[in-house]
Enzyme design. Structure first.
Site, PDB file in Angstrom:
ATOM      1  N   HIS A  29      -7.392  -8.945  53.295  1.00  0.00           N
ATOM      2  CA  HIS A  29      -7.468  -7.522  52.952  1.00  0.00           C
ATOM      3  C   HIS A  29      -8.932  -7.080  52.992  1.00  0.00           C
ATOM      4  O   HIS A  29      -9.721  -7.475  52.149  1.00  0.00           O
ATOM      5  CB  HIS A  29      -6.868  -7.305  51.565  1.00  0.00           C
ATOM      6  CG  HIS A  29      -6.558  -5.873  51.266  1.00  0.00           C
ATOM      7  ND1 HIS A  29      -7.077  -4.821  51.998  1.00  0.00           N
ATOM      8  CD2 HIS A  29      -5.770  -5.309  50.311  1.00  0.00           C
ATOM      9  CE1 HIS A  29      -6.624  -3.679  51.501  1.00  0.00           C
ATOM     10  NE2 HIS A  29      -5.840  -3.943  50.479  1.00  0.00           N
ATOM     11  N   CYS A  31      -8.401   0.952  49.013  1.00  0.00           N
ATOM     12  CA  CYS A  31      -7.799   0.296  50.182  1.00  0.00           C
ATOM     13  C   CYS A  31      -7.391   1.271  51.280  1.00  0.00           C
ATOM     14  O   CYS A  31      -6.955   0.841  52.351  1.00  0.00           O
ATOM     15  CB  CYS A  31      -6.586  -0.508  49.756  1.00  0.00           C
ATOM     16  SG  CYS A  31      -6.897  -1.520  48.318  1.00  0.00           S
ATOM     17  N   HIS A  40       1.130  -1.769  55.218  1.00  0.00           N
ATOM     18  CA  HIS A  40       0.015  -2.068  54.316  1.00  0.00           C
ATOM     19  C   HIS A  40       0.122  -3.548  53.928  1.00  0.00           C
ATOM     20  O   HIS A  40      -0.879  -4.242  53.930  1.00  0.00           O
ATOM     21  CB  HIS A  40       0.082  -1.136  53.101  1.00  0.00           C
ATOM     22  CG  HIS A  40      -1.075  -1.287  52.184  1.00  0.00           C
ATOM     23  ND1 HIS A  40      -2.377  -1.174  52.600  1.00  0.00           N
ATOM     24  CD2 HIS A  40      -1.138  -1.567  50.854  1.00  0.00           C
ATOM     25  CE1 HIS A  40      -3.193  -1.364  51.569  1.00  0.00           C
ATOM     26  NE2 HIS A  40      -2.466  -1.611  50.508  1.00  0.00           N
TER      27      HIS A  40
END
Lengths: 83, 411
Positions: free
Chosen positions: B340, B171, B303
């Protein structure tokens, strides 16, 4: 499962990314910029849709789209019909 | 020692569930329009039955501007992740006025981050191999699957001969890519860096994997909210053009923002759980590099995945890192809108954060049900909030404890 010439031409247009109206029997594969990779992509799609396994290496040397269409239709439609 | 070269952002591009370009993506985020919706993931005749899961997928047709210029064959030769990266790169280079520029040939780098590479191609290839028992693989499978397929596509389409490589850190992949690209400019190895990342792993097999680690939300993504229960998969890509600031000014390029620096740490702790110290250390380093602690207000692009653990840890890490600083910290978490994007997330969030600084408007966190006492952050909810911040902090915290925080200033 059989295929008609218009169906095959639709599939060639889709898999080789060529405008459908450019696909005439007289057009050469070179003019249409149909590469070896395009042919393999087409053969994979035919295998998945029609269950026919055609090796690129087994295809004769061909100049025009008409020759390729005739060859492919004969191979696809020669398969025994599944009920 | 000579002073470090300053780095401007002179172009941005984006493809996401919010839109096919950076402007549409920003407009949706600002307006509080989310891209998350239920989608059916069907593994086909050789897979298990279809499942319906929330996801933020890019609408068909995102590649139309690229194809109008380069033809449709380019798209067909690439996996979806590489195509999304290429489309974003084209948009960003176009905005920077660099398409066709001679500088692309020798003095430009490309660094794009991706968590996985060509997942869709891999799954289709393996369906033939394991499902149909076909011994033949497509000769384009390997180049479409490889994680560097995206950067190679950008290099080939735009004639870039300098340093070109991909970064992969789950990520945080595109955050590492941005930092590496900036480093190449500061090291004198390039004057321009095409940086960012993309991801397209909303595929049936991949989604089953994400379900297995119990990371996915059942309904939607609610960062820092009461009742949050996980992340929502997104797809897309974003690219920024980094450029030596003096060079950018000299040629009259648009200055959309400035990259100030970053912090990078590794938790060396757990493959899925975050660590307070590791994440706080990355934030501290980035804030020090960008002089963020001294600012009156800093926009924080969290995040903010919406998983219970990440958000609680991130809130604590921000408070720990900013201890002693009086900076106000309006906090946004745009994964609630675009999902995401895994390797592409940090780049997309950078595009959004830079525009937020430019417009003085922080886009709202969506799907918020109410504050979680365990997440003490100044969250922007409801509607976009006017901000005075001229600086932004951006976090990207990856599975495996790979943390990147970056500091930017408004253009």
């Amino acid at each position: 499962m059989t295929i008609t010439e218009p169906q095959l031409l639709d599939l060639i247009a889709q898999e080789a990314i060529i405008d459908r109206e450019k696909l005439t029997r007289e057009a050469t594969l070179g003019d249409l910029a149909i590469s070896s990779l395009d042919v393999i992509t087409l053969l994979f799609e035919l295998e998945e849709r029609y269950g026919v396994v055609i090796e690129e290496a087994d295809m004769p040397k061909m100049q025009t789209l008409g020759e390729m269409v005739d060859f492919l239709m004969e191979r696809i439609n020669a398969q025994p019909e599944k009920s | 020692m000579s002073s470090r070269r300053r780095i401007a952002v002179t172009g941005v591009g984006a493809v996401s569930g919010l839109g096919a370009n950076a402007a549409d993506t920003w407009a949706a985020a600002r307006a509080g329009r989310g891209g998350i919706a239920p989608h059916v993931f069907d593994g086909g005749q050789h897979g298990p039955g279809p499942v319906t899961l929330p996801a933020a997928l890019a609408a068909d047709g995102f590649q139309a501007p690229l194809e109008a210029r380069m033809g449709r064959k380019v798209s067909a030769s690439l996996d979806r992740f590489a195509l999304m990266g290429l489309c974003a790169a084209f948009e960003a280079l176009d905005q920077a006025g660099l398409v066709g520029d001679a500088a692309l040939s020798e003095r430009t780098a490309i660094v794009l981050g991706h968590g996985q590479g060509g997942q869709e191609t891999l799954e289709k290839g393996y369906e033939r191999f394991f499902g149909m028992k076909s011994p033949r693989m497509h000769p384009a499978m390997v180049p479409k699957v490889m994680v560097s397929g995206g950067v190679s596509a950008v290099a080939m389409q735009f004639g870039v001969h300098g340093p070109v490589f991909a970064t992969s850190s789950a990520c945080a992949s595109s955050a590492h890519a941005i930092v590496q690209g900036a480093g190449l400019i500061q090291a004198g190895l390039a004057d321009i860096a095409i940086v960012g990342g993309s991801e397209a792993i909303a595929t049936p097999g991949s989604m089953a994997g994400w379900q297995a680690i119990q990371a996915l939300a059942e309904t939607t993504c609610r960062p820092f909210s009461q009742g949050r229960d996980g992340m929502v998969m997104g797809e897309g890509g974003a690219v920024l053009i980094l450029e030596d600031l003096d060079r950018a000014r000299a040629r009259g390029a648009p200055i959309l923002g400035e990259y100030l620096g970053a912090g990078m740490t590794s938790d060396a702790f757990h493959i899925t759980q975050p660590s307070l110290e590791g994440t706080a250390a990355a934030i501290r380093q980035a804030c020090a590099a960008g002089d963020l602690f001294a600012q009156e207000e800093v926009l924080v692009s969290a995040h903010g995945t919406g998983t219970p653990l990440n958000d609680q840890n991130e809130a604590a890490a921000l408070n720990l890192a900013f201890e002693g600083s009086a900076a106000r910290r309006p906090t946004i978490a745009t994964k609630s809108a675009h999902g995401h994007l895994i390797g592409g997330s940090a780049a997309l969030q950078t595009v959004i954060a830079l525009q937020a600084l430019r417009e003085g408007l922080a886009p709202p966190v969506l799907n918020f049900l109410g504050p979680d006492p365990a997440c003490d952050v100044d969250l922007v909810t409801g509607e976009a909030r006017p901000i005075t911040a001229r600086h932004a902090l951006l976090n990207a915290f990856a599975f495996g404890g790979l943390n990147v925080s970056m500091a930017f200033a408004a253009g």
